[in-house]
Write a protein that holds these residues in place. Structure first.
Motif, PDB file in Angstrom:
ATOM      1  N   ALA A  23      -2.767  21.044  -9.833  1.00  0.00           N
ATOM      2  CA  ALA A  23      -2.639  19.588  -9.892  1.00  0.00           C
ATOM      3  C   ALA A  23      -1.325  19.149 -10.530  1.00  0.00           C
ATOM      4  CB  ALA A  23      -3.816  18.983 -10.651  1.00  0.00           C
ATOM      5  N   GLU A  24      -0.837  19.904 -11.502  1.00  0.00           N
ATOM      6  CA  GLU A  24       0.411  19.515 -12.170  1.00  0.00           C
ATOM      7  C   GLU A  24       1.554  19.411 -11.176  1.00  0.00           C
ATOM      8  OE1 GLU A  24      -1.520  22.006 -13.070  1.00  0.00           O
ATOM      9  OE2 GLU A  24      -2.284  21.514 -15.081  1.00  0.00           O
ATOM     10  N   ASP A  25       1.651  20.376 -10.283  1.00  0.00           N
ATOM     11  CA  ASP A  25       2.715  20.339  -9.277  1.00  0.00           C
ATOM     12  C   ASP A  25       2.487  19.217  -8.274  1.00  0.00           C
ATOM     13  OD1 ASP A  25       4.012  22.497 -10.413  1.00  0.00           O
ATOM     14  OD2 ASP A  25       3.018  23.969  -9.125  1.00  0.00           O
ATOM     15  N   ARG A  26       1.243  19.018  -7.854  1.00  0.00           N
ATOM     16  CA  ARG A  26       0.961  17.990  -6.839  1.00  0.00           C
ATOM     17  C   ARG A  26       1.217  16.581  -7.365  1.00  0.00           C
ATOM     18  NH1 ARG A  26      -3.545  21.132  -6.440  1.00  0.00           N
ATOM     19  NH2 ARG A  26      -4.925  19.465  -7.137  1.00  0.00           N
ATOM     20  N   LEU A  86       3.963  11.728  -8.315  1.00  0.00           N
ATOM     21  CA  LEU A  86       3.066  10.591  -8.142  1.00  0.00           C
ATOM     22  C   LEU A  86       3.023   9.759  -9.425  1.00  0.00           C
ATOM     23  CD1 LEU A  86       0.135  12.316  -6.217  1.00  0.00           C
ATOM     24  CD2 LEU A  86       1.665  10.541  -5.327  1.00  0.00           C
ATOM     25  N   PRO A  87       2.653   8.477  -9.337  1.00  0.00           N
ATOM     26  CA  PRO A  87       2.641   7.636 -10.544  1.00  0.00           C
ATOM     27  C   PRO A  87       1.553   8.009 -11.542  1.00  0.00           C
ATOM     28  CG  PRO A  87       1.837   6.396  -8.639  1.00  0.00           C
ATOM     29  CD  PRO A  87       2.407   7.685  -8.123  1.00  0.00           C
ATOM     30  N   GLU A  88       0.478   8.654 -11.070  1.00  0.00           N
ATOM     31  CA  GLU A  88      -0.602   9.039 -11.972  1.00  0.00           C
ATOM     32  C   GLU A  88      -0.291  10.398 -12.612  1.00  0.00           C
ATOM     33  OE1 GLU A  88      -1.914   6.750  -8.463  1.00  0.00           O
ATOM     34  OE2 GLU A  88      -1.234   8.822  -8.598  1.00  0.00           O
ATOM     35  N   TYR A  89      -0.930  10.637 -13.750  1.00  0.00           N
ATOM     36  CA  TYR A  89      -0.824  11.945 -14.399  1.00  0.00           C
ATOM     37  C   TYR A  89      -1.908  12.874 -13.854  1.00  0.00           C
ATOM     38  CZ  TYR A  89       2.515   9.953 -17.689  1.00  0.00           C
ATOM     39  OH  TYR A  89       3.623   9.364 -18.241  1.00  0.00           O
ATOM     40  N   SER A  90      -1.621  14.164 -13.898  1.00  0.00           N
ATOM     41  CA  SER A  90      -2.574  15.149 -13.389  1.00  0.00           C
ATOM     42  C   SER A  90      -3.713  15.367 -14.384  1.00  0.00           C
ATOM     43  CB  SER A  90      -1.865  16.480 -13.125  1.00  0.00           C
ATOM     44  OG  SER A  90      -1.330  16.994 -14.337  1.00  0.00           O
ATOM     45  N   ASN A  91      -4.803  15.900 -13.857  1.00  0.00           N
ATOM     46  CA  ASN A  91      -5.956  16.326 -14.658  1.00  0.00           C
ATOM     47  C   ASN A  91      -6.492  15.256 -15.612  1.00  0.00           C
ATOM     48  OD1 ASN A  91      -6.098  19.022 -13.606  1.00  0.00           O
ATOM     49  ND2 ASN A  91      -4.234  19.475 -14.759  1.00  0.00           N
ATOM     50  N   PRO A  92      -6.813  14.073 -15.088  1.00  0.00           N
ATOM     51  CA  PRO A  92      -7.448  13.068 -15.942  1.00  0.00           C
ATOM     52  C   PRO A  92      -8.869  13.486 -16.309  1.00  0.00           C
ATOM     53  CG  PRO A  92      -7.591  12.389 -13.666  1.00  0.00           C
ATOM     54  CD  PRO A  92      -6.753  13.657 -13.688  1.00  0.00           C
ATOM     55  N   SER A  93      -9.393  12.920 -17.391  1.00  0.00           N
ATOM     56  CA  SER A  93     -10.812  13.110 -17.677  1.00  0.00           C
ATOM     57  C   SER A  93     -11.616  12.363 -16.624  1.00  0.00           C
ATOM     58  CB  SER A  93     -11.153  12.569 -19.061  1.00  0.00           C
ATOM     59  OG  SER A  93     -11.045  11.144 -19.071  1.00  0.00           O
ATOM     60  N   ARG A  94     -12.908  12.673 -16.534  1.00  0.00           N
ATOM     61  CA  ARG A  94     -13.741  11.974 -15.554  1.00  0.00           C
ATOM     62  C   ARG A  94     -13.789  10.477 -15.880  1.00  0.00           C
ATOM     63  NH1 ARG A  94     -17.736  12.702 -11.493  1.00  0.00           N
ATOM     64  NH2 ARG A  94     -17.928  10.585 -10.684  1.00  0.00           N
ATOM     65  N   GLU A  95     -13.855  10.144 -17.155  1.00  0.00           N
ATOM     66  CA  GLU A  95     -13.882   8.727 -17.540  1.00  0.00           C
ATOM     67  C   GLU A  95     -12.590   8.019 -17.143  1.00  0.00           C
ATOM     68  OE1 GLU A  95     -14.599   5.951 -21.538  1.00  0.00           O
ATOM     69  OE2 GLU A  95     -14.460   8.133 -21.713  1.00  0.00           O
TER      70      GLU A  95
END
Length: 199
Positions: free
Chosen positions: A42-45, A49-58
């Motif tokens: 996910a870090e590479d993908r 993108l404007p969002e950060y990788s690996n967000p918490s579910r919340e």
């Protein structure tokens, strides 16, 4: 252009293909999309993108519900018809119906669908709807000029490079020089529709 009167807004909620469906975001997509979002790599993908990788579910749920009500960008879940799983997302954005112009962007392909025919068909479904149904004049693709993978994808999908807007945006605290690409309605009619259909 004497009879130009603008075009309708891209408000469709379902685009159906052979290998995939594009469905406007609903609560039914949130769990499957989250699972595909946080898959390995996910870090590479998400690097550009404007969002950060690996967000918490919340964090993801909060983001998703905000985007579910957005009309620009209008978010679509990309669903693999063979599994029923959400493998990614893409949007109509920067929509200017008065000029017949829109962008396809905020694209994320998870490992479930990356480098498969689903990505190509998903792009075709959006282009076909924009050009053949709504009769738009121009579809845009924009990305960080440092994102070579996105620029290669734009060329593979038929978009023509138009140049770079230097110091165009600040994303995640970093400068973004933006590479611009487009497909015009005349190019779609003369070349790309048939190329996608033959593919």
């Amino acid at each position: 252009m004497e009879n130009w009167s603008g075009r309708e807004y891209p408000a469709i909620d379902l685009l159906e293909g052979r290998t995939c469906r594009l469905e406007a975001f609903t609560t039914e997509h949130v769990t499957s999309l989250y699972e595909s979002t946080v898959m390995e790599g996910a870090e590479d993908r998400f690097r550009y993108l404007p969002e950060y990788s690996n967000p918490s579910r919340e964090e993801f749920d909060s983001w998703f519900h905000a985007k579910m009500s957005s009309t620009d960008p209008k978010y679509y879940a990309i669903i693999d018809k063979s599994t029923g799983k959400v493998g990614g997302r893409q949007t109509f954005m920067s929509i200017r119906p008065e000029h017949g112009v829109a962008e396809i962007g905020h694209i994320h392909y998870s490992p479930l669908i990356a480098r498969t025919t689903i990505c190509t068909e998903g792009m075709f479904l959006m282009l076909q709807y924009l050009f053949d149904v709504l009769k738009y004049r121009r579809c845009e693709w924009k990305c960080n000029n440092a994102n070579d993978a996105s620029k290669r994808a734009a060329a593979r999908f038929g978009f023509t490079a138009e140049g770079v807007f230097r110091q165009h945006l600040v994303i995640k605290g970093e400068n973004r020089d933006t590479a611009w690409f487009s497909i015009l309605d005349s190019e779609w009619d003369d070349k790309y529709r048939d190329a996608y259909l033959k593919w």
